[in-house]
Design an enzyme around this catalytic site. Structure first.
Site, mmCIF file in Angstrom:
data_model
loop_
_atom_site.group_PDB
_atom_site.id
_atom_site.type_symbol
_atom_site.label_atom_id
_atom_site.label_comp_id
_atom_site.label_asym_id
_atom_site.label_seq_id
_atom_site.Cartn_x
_atom_site.Cartn_y
_atom_site.Cartn_z
ATOM 1 N N HIS A 14 -2.366 7.572 -8.340
ATOM 2 C CA HIS A 14 -1.759 7.867 -7.030
ATOM 3 C C HIS A 14 -2.768 7.579 -5.937
ATOM 4 O O HIS A 14 -3.928 7.244 -6.197
ATOM 5 C CB HIS A 14 -1.262 9.314 -6.958
ATOM 6 C CG HIS A 14 -2.317 10.348 -6.740
ATOM 7 N ND1 HIS A 14 -2.060 11.597 -6.242
ATOM 8 C CD2 HIS A 14 -3.658 10.316 -6.949
ATOM 9 C CE1 HIS A 14 -3.176 12.288 -6.164
ATOM 10 N NE2 HIS A 14 -4.160 11.540 -6.589
ATOM 11 N N CYS A 33 -9.384 10.440 -1.842
ATOM 12 C CA CYS A 33 -8.031 10.329 -2.411
ATOM 13 C C CYS A 33 -7.187 9.305 -1.662
ATOM 14 O O CYS A 33 -6.087 8.966 -2.101
ATOM 15 C CB CYS A 33 -7.327 11.682 -2.407
ATOM 16 S SG CYS A 33 -7.881 12.742 -3.753
ATOM 17 N N HIS A 39 -6.349 5.695 -7.620
ATOM 18 C CA HIS A 39 -7.210 6.362 -8.597
ATOM 19 C C HIS A 39 -6.278 7.200 -9.469
ATOM 20 O O HIS A 39 -5.111 7.403 -9.123
ATOM 21 C CB HIS A 39 -8.269 7.242 -7.924
ATOM 22 C CG HIS A 39 -7.678 8.405 -7.197
ATOM 23 N ND1 HIS A 39 -7.136 8.297 -5.938
ATOM 24 C CD2 HIS A 39 -7.501 9.700 -7.570
ATOM 25 C CE1 HIS A 39 -6.672 9.474 -5.552
ATOM 26 N NE2 HIS A 39 -6.867 10.349 -6.530
ATOM 27 N N HIS A 41 -5.519 10.545 -12.496
ATOM 28 C CA HIS A 41 -5.877 11.859 -13.018
ATOM 29 C C HIS A 41 -5.227 12.054 -14.376
ATOM 30 O O HIS A 41 -4.158 11.509 -14.639
ATOM 31 C CB HIS A 41 -5.360 12.981 -12.107
ATOM 32 C CG HIS A 41 -5.950 12.967 -10.736
ATOM 33 N ND1 HIS A 41 -7.201 13.445 -10.451
ATOM 34 C CD2 HIS A 41 -5.457 12.512 -9.565
ATOM 35 C CE1 HIS A 41 -7.454 13.307 -9.162
ATOM 36 N NE2 HIS A 41 -6.409 12.736 -8.588
ATOM 37 N N ASP A 79 3.995 9.305 -17.092
ATOM 38 C CA ASP A 79 2.842 8.937 -17.907
ATOM 39 C C ASP A 79 2.550 7.441 -17.819
ATOM 40 O O ASP A 79 3.445 6.610 -17.999
ATOM 41 C CB ASP A 79 3.099 9.338 -19.362
ATOM 42 C CG ASP A 79 1.843 9.267 -20.201
ATOM 43 O OD1 ASP A 79 0.754 9.605 -19.677
ATOM 44 O OD2 ASP A 79 1.936 8.875 -21.374
ATOM 45 N N HIS A 80 1.293 7.118 -17.524
ATOM 46 C CA HIS A 80 0.827 5.737 -17.353
ATOM 47 C C HIS A 80 1.528 5.020 -16.208
ATOM 48 O O HIS A 80 1.663 3.791 -16.216
ATOM 49 C CB HIS A 80 0.957 4.928 -18.653
ATOM 50 C CG HIS A 80 -0.040 5.334 -19.696
ATOM 51 N ND1 HIS A 80 0.013 6.540 -20.353
ATOM 52 C CD2 HIS A 80 -1.126 4.699 -20.181
ATOM 53 C CE1 HIS A 80 -0.998 6.625 -21.206
ATOM 54 N NE2 HIS A 80 -1.707 5.522 -21.116
ATOM 55 N N GLU A 126 -4.519 19.269 -11.849
ATOM 56 C CA GLU A 126 -4.908 17.895 -11.522
ATOM 57 C C GLU A 126 -6.336 17.605 -11.980
ATOM 58 O O GLU A 126 -6.610 16.542 -12.545
ATOM 59 C CB GLU A 126 -4.783 17.657 -10.015
ATOM 60 C CG GLU A 126 -4.993 16.206 -9.623
ATOM 61 C CD GLU A 126 -4.962 16.001 -8.125
ATOM 62 O OE1 GLU A 126 -4.069 15.291 -7.645
ATOM 63 O OE2 GLU A 126 -5.835 16.558 -7.425
HETATM 64 NI NI NI Z 1 -6.110 12.247 -6.612
#
Ligand code: NI
Length: 137
Positions: A14, A33, A39, A41, A79-80, A126
């Site tokens: 995200h 961010c 990037h 998580h 996911d992914h 997160e």
């Molecule tokens: Ni983030």
């Protein structure tokens, strides 16, 4: 009243930014961010449901059913993936942990309640230092 929690995990990319703000303002408000090249998580999602024990089974809810609901309606979609770009229920929303937790709760609520139990809480982790809880209030 009894409570049970199922954990599911997903990893996703995200960024936090607003198109209507300059890069400088995005950096000022969202820090790293806001990195334009994304990037990711490794998220932990904890879904807690509540209700009464079924005297025949001794269960509150069949955990296989709860797992299936979470995977079908939430984690398989995340996911992914890229939360900003790929996830239908996050379209045009800020990809913050807070907003994601609210939207996950809203996705799960009708499917969980169809099993005769109530959704009590979503906890979305997160990072090891940052997590959000939402109870629909
Ligand atoms: Ni983030």
């Amino acid at each position: 009243m009894i409570y049970i929690t199922r954990r599911e995990r997903f990893n996703a990319a995200h960024k936090l930014f607003r198109e209507d703000w300059s890069d400088e303002k995005n950096l000022e408000v969202f820090g790293k961010c806001s990195n334009p090249n994304w990037h990711g998580h490794n998220y932990d999602l904890f879904v807690t449901v509540k209700g009464e024990i079924n005297p025949q089974t001794g269960f509150l809810i069949d955990l296989r059913a709860l797992k299936e609901i979470i995977q079908t309606h939430v984690t398989n979609k995340l996911d992914h993936r890229n939360i900003n770009m790929d996830v239908d229920f996050m379209k045009d929303k800020m990809a913050s942990t807070e907003v994601l937790a609210v939207e996950i709760y809203n996705q799960l609520k009708p499917h969980i309640e169809a099993h005769g139990v109530k959704i009590h809480k979503i906890k979305l982790v997160e990072t090891e230092n940052n997590f959000v809880e939402y109870r629909g209030e």
